[in-house]
Design a protein around this motif. Sequence first.
Motif, PDB file in Angstrom:
ATOM      1  N   ASP A  76       0.850  -1.184   0.000  1.00  0.00           N
ATOM      2  CA  ASP A  76       0.000   0.000   0.000  1.00  0.00           C
ATOM      3  C   ASP A  76       0.890   1.239   0.000  1.00  0.00           C
ATOM      4  N   ASP A  77       0.273   2.428  -0.050  1.00  0.00           N
ATOM      5  CA  ASP A  77       1.050   3.663  -0.185  1.00  0.00           C
ATOM      6  C   ASP A  77       2.032   3.856   0.958  1.00  0.00           C
ATOM      7  N   GLU A  78       1.563   3.641   2.197  1.00  0.00           N
ATOM      8  CA  GLU A  78       2.429   3.861   3.358  1.00  0.00           C
ATOM      9  C   GLU A  78       3.600   2.883   3.366  1.00  0.00           C
ATOM     10  N   GLU A  79       3.356   1.627   2.996  1.00  0.00           N
ATOM     11  CA  GLU A  79       4.424   0.633   2.957  1.00  0.00           C
ATOM     12  C   GLU A  79       5.453   0.978   1.887  1.00  0.00           C
ATOM     13  N   ALA A  80       4.986   1.425   0.720  1.00  0.00           N
ATOM     14  CA  ALA A  80       5.905   1.778  -0.368  1.00  0.00           C
ATOM     15  C   ALA A  80       6.795   2.946   0.020  1.00  0.00           C
ATOM     16  N   VAL A  81       6.209   3.951   0.665  1.00  0.00           N
ATOM     17  CA  VAL A  81       6.995   5.109   1.109  1.00  0.00           C
ATOM     18  C   VAL A  81       8.018   4.684   2.151  1.00  0.00           C
ATOM     19  N   THR A  84      10.905   2.641   0.540  1.00  0.00           N
ATOM     20  CA  THR A  84      11.754   3.489  -0.304  1.00  0.00           C
ATOM     21  C   THR A  84      12.672   4.357   0.535  1.00  0.00           C
ATOM     22  N   VAL A  85      12.127   4.981   1.574  1.00  0.00           N
ATOM     23  CA  VAL A  85      12.955   5.832   2.451  1.00  0.00           C
ATOM     24  C   VAL A  85      14.016   5.000   3.148  1.00  0.00           C
ATOM     25  N   ALA A  86      13.643   3.809   3.614  1.00  0.00           N
ATOM     26  CA  ALA A  86      14.617   2.950   4.293  1.00  0.00           C
ATOM     27  C   ALA A  86      15.757   2.571   3.373  1.00  0.00           C
ATOM     28  N   LEU A  87      15.440   2.204   2.134  1.00  0.00           N
ATOM     29  CA  LEU A  87      16.488   1.825   1.183  1.00  0.00           C
ATOM     30  C   LEU A  87      17.358   3.021   0.818  1.00  0.00           C
ATOM     31  N   ARG A  88      16.726   4.187   0.628  1.00  0.00           N
ATOM     32  CA  ARG A  88      17.506   5.387   0.312  1.00  0.00           C
ATOM     33  C   ARG A  88      18.450   5.740   1.453  1.00  0.00           C
ATOM     34  N   THR A  89      17.942   5.680   2.679  1.00  0.00           N
ATOM     35  CA  THR A  89      18.761   6.032   3.834  1.00  0.00           C
ATOM     36  C   THR A  89      19.938   5.077   3.974  1.00  0.00           C
ATOM     37  N   ARG A 117       6.051  10.220  -4.667  1.00  0.00           N
ATOM     38  CA  ARG A 117       7.442  10.682  -4.751  1.00  0.00           C
ATOM     39  C   ARG A 117       7.676  11.908  -3.882  1.00  0.00           C
ATOM     40  N   GLY A 118       6.699  12.813  -3.845  1.00  0.00           N
ATOM     41  CA  GLY A 118       6.844  13.995  -2.995  1.00  0.00           C
ATOM     42  C   GLY A 118       6.911  13.624  -1.522  1.00  0.00           C
ATOM     43  N   GLN A 119       6.133  12.628  -1.106  1.00  0.00           N
ATOM     44  CA  GLN A 119       6.175  12.177   0.287  1.00  0.00           C
ATOM     45  C   GLN A 119       7.547  11.597   0.630  1.00  0.00           C
ATOM     46  N   VAL A 120       8.082  10.789  -0.300  1.00  0.00           N
ATOM     47  CA  VAL A 120       9.394  10.182  -0.067  1.00  0.00           C
ATOM     48  C   VAL A 120      10.457  11.263   0.082  1.00  0.00           C
ATOM     49  N   THR A 121      10.435  12.251  -0.829  1.00  0.00           N
ATOM     50  CA  THR A 121      11.441  13.318  -0.790  1.00  0.00           C
ATOM     51  C   THR A 121      11.320  14.139   0.490  1.00  0.00           C
ATOM     52  N   ALA A 122      10.085  14.468   0.875  1.00  0.00           N
ATOM     53  CA  ALA A 122       9.890  15.273   2.080  1.00  0.00           C
ATOM     54  C   ALA A 122      10.329  14.520   3.332  1.00  0.00           C
ATOM     55  N   LEU A 123       9.964  13.239   3.404  1.00  0.00           N
ATOM     56  CA  LEU A 123      10.339  12.450   4.571  1.00  0.00           C
ATOM     57  C   LEU A 123      11.847  12.255   4.637  1.00  0.00           C
ATOM     58  N   GLN A 124      12.474  12.030   3.483  1.00  0.00           N
ATOM     59  CA  GLN A 124      13.929  11.861   3.455  1.00  0.00           C
ATOM     60  C   GLN A 124      14.629  13.124   3.950  1.00  0.00           C
ATOM     61  N   ALA A 125      14.111  14.290   3.518  1.00  0.00           N
ATOM     62  CA  ALA A 125      14.726  15.556   3.921  1.00  0.00           C
ATOM     63  C   ALA A 125      14.539  15.831   5.403  1.00  0.00           C
TER      64      ALA A 125
END
Length: 319
Positions: A76-81, A84-89, A117-125
């Motif tokens: 789902d959306d929350e799991e995908a975000v 993605t953030v975990a792998l990026r980090t 994508r915007g959620q991922v970028t914002a959370l990563q930042a």
Amino acid sequence: MTSDMTARMLRLLSLLQTRREWSGADLAERLDVTVRTVRRDIDRLRELGYPVDSARGHAGGYRLTSGSDLPPLLLDDEEAVAITVALRTAAGGLTGIEETALRALAKLEQVLPGRLRGQVTALQAALAGITWEDRGPRVDPALLAALAVACRDHEIITFDYTGRQGTVTRRRAEPCHLVDSGGLWYLLAHDTDKDDWRLFRLDRTTDPTPTGRRVPPRPVPGDDPAAFVASRLSAAPTRHRAVATVHAPADHVRAHTRGLATRLTPIDAHTCRLDASDDHLPRIAQTLAALDTDYTLDAAPDVLAHLTSTAQRTLRAMN
């Protein structure tokens, strides 16, 4: 009709992933179909490789179990975000990440909906991390992901690269592998202009641009990308020279100096020589400190000055 069945099976798979066990009647109600249709869809999922167990009885319970192979998963959306953030980090900050993790990140970001994508970028930042030791320049996780996609697809890319003297040039290459060595990430690629293999430090690489041209996979000399990169790094010039004659067996030193095996030369059963030269002075200090034994050092004046000042600060802190 086919599209309706496909959508229903995807919905069924999503339901099976959210609860340990479902009754046939509950699934039929959720999907607005008959229990018989649920049984047929379950059989289709099994044919696709999904391990679905069923319990006997009127209720006809179903649940996903572990199988011999990993089938595709629905997120789902929350799991995908979150993934993605975990792998990026991990890709941008931790050492020892495997190339398979980068391939997973590439696959996920390729199909990530634009709304996420915007959620991922914002959370990563918004995330803050603690670096317990100076491991040199950090790499942009988005750059790692883009290069991982290019490596996977064997697609020629262009990018800006800053050389040792600070000169920026536009390069064109066939990306092959991403390799982590001592906290520094490298792209192993075949330079199309020079018609030769090259190593590109990712902290000096910017603006990767796909060309749309895909080529057949190019075999790496020796069929071992990590070994090939290690041999190139051991032969490459470094900014700061430091060679230690270590009073310990080579096996002892090898166990304490990850990624420097090609720079280690046994002298006898109790002594070896380690080339700890590097472009980063703190990393030389870390390598020498990790030896955990006595050694004599032949080093450039700037290395000796850095080590001396570091030792003096330590001594002052102890007084």
